[in-house]
Design a protein around this motif. Sequence first.
Motif: not given
Length: 354
Positions: A18-28, A338-345
């Motif tokens: 889940a963390a990887g999904y959101h990090l990928r979406r943010l281009g990190l 929480p994975a989305r919030e962590a990635a955004r933070d």
Amino acid sequence: MARRADVVVIGGGQSGLAAGYHLRRLGLDFMMLDAQSEAGGAWRHVWDSLHLFSPAAYSSLPGRLMPPQPGRTYPEAQHVVDYLADYEKRYDLPVQHGVHVRAVHRDGQFLRVQTDSGEWRARAVVSATGTWSRPFIPAVPGRAAFHGTQLHTVEYRRPQEFAGRRVIVVGGGNSGAQIAADLAYGTDLTWVTLREPRFLPDDIDGRALFDAATARRRALDEGRADTGGVASLGDIVAVPPVRGARDAGRLKASPMFDRLTPAGVAWADGLTAEADAIIWCTGFRPALSHLAPLGLRGPRGHIPTAGTRALAEPRLHLLGYGDWTGPASATLIGVGRPAREAARDIAALLSTDR
């Protein structure tokens, strides 16, 4: 020489994905390190009869619904493993399997991740190692004296291994109830719980539990009275096998014993029970030993956090360990937010550091 990534995610199970999904979406720029040799996380190691508490559509990670399992309302564990493996491939998540993270150290402006196959330097770390690798067994007197077999939830697989034997199952949560139900028909079973079992209403499944956990977190964040969350509803989800064994009168719990004896267990009133095997369904602790060099542990072994961010180390996020890292964050459906919030933070932190 240490390799570099902006973010290192430790753990490739449901929380790490889940963390990887959101990090990928943010281009990190990120790398995921997973101790398991294949995809699927802890779901690869559960007992044979384990099913989800919720239908597939309500047990999904962000971005992709879990497909239903034909013929089953509540999917089996292998279906979850297949879903997680597909999820990893679908989103091309950079998971390195078979990598054991030994420690995380501060290293100037970086966090240095030490593994059994080299080191990584990262500007942020997400720890998503869960609890399965840290089974907990209470310090009951006489444990070393018992002559039979002792095992924890993580080692139990199927009832056939105990056919015809005297088995004591210890634990009044979902694992204890489900394993006791598994063993209720082919063994001489004694089910022992610390307090009287509290079964949730039969129509409640994981959807309602997630809603209850979310409502509790919202109330606490807004300064309102604690709703009690999932604990206010009960301890045991009445999944069909548990419901069947309970209704057949085969799930009658005894109070917790006081000590083990060479032949079994004994209570303070002098009552004893002989046993060939004791199965400890007594829970888990967060797998956080790799973070010990950071010196962050607080009360009850938890690391104090604001959301998922460690208060004393803002470059570190903890994901999927329980409600203290996000409402229902140790569940498939609950970890997405929480994975989305962590990635955004993390994205905001990295942007200020450039």
